[in-house]
Design a protein around this motif. Structure first.
Motif, short mmCIF file in Angstrom:
data_model
loop_
_atom_site.label_atom_id
_atom_site.label_comp_id
_atom_site.label_asym_id
_atom_site.label_seq_id
_atom_site.Cartn_x
_atom_site.Cartn_y
_atom_site.Cartn_z
N LEU A 69 0.84 -1.19 0.00
CA LEU A 69 0.00 0.00 0.00
C LEU A 69 0.87 1.24 0.00
O LEU A 69 1.88 1.30 0.70
N LYS A 98 -3.05 5.31 0.64
CA LYS A 98 -3.96 4.18 0.83
C LYS A 98 -3.84 3.63 2.25
O LYS A 98 -4.84 3.23 2.85
N LYS A 128 -6.90 3.50 4.91
CA LYS A 128 -7.26 2.25 5.58
C LYS A 128 -7.22 2.43 7.10
O LYS A 128 -8.09 1.94 7.82
#
Length: 71
Positions: free
Chosen positions: A6, A10, A14
């Motif tokens: 990631l 991102k 998350k």
């Protein structure tokens, strides 16, 4: 999901989702612990990326490639 794959944005998104789920979904203890562990790994990854970026910025500044900042 492999956290190392990631990117920073991102990972941060998350992490925000995990926080929201813990705060709003009232997960059971096992789920909350799993979310906490996942969040801790994401934080570690984000901090590593920030430190790496900071070092790159320091190298750029110290190399004199920021002359356009000077007036």
């Amino acid at each position: 999901m492999n956290k190392k794959q990631l990117n920073f944005e991102k990972s941060l998104k998350k992490l925000e989702e995990i926080v929201s789920e813990i705060e709003n979904a009232d997960p059971d203890l096992d789920k909350a612990l799993a979310l906490f562990a996942e969040g801790a790994e994401l934080i570690k990854s984000c901090l590593a990326k920030l430190n790496e970026t900071k070092k790159k910025i320091e190298v750029i500044i110290s190399s004199g490639k920021t002359e356009f900042f000077k007036e």
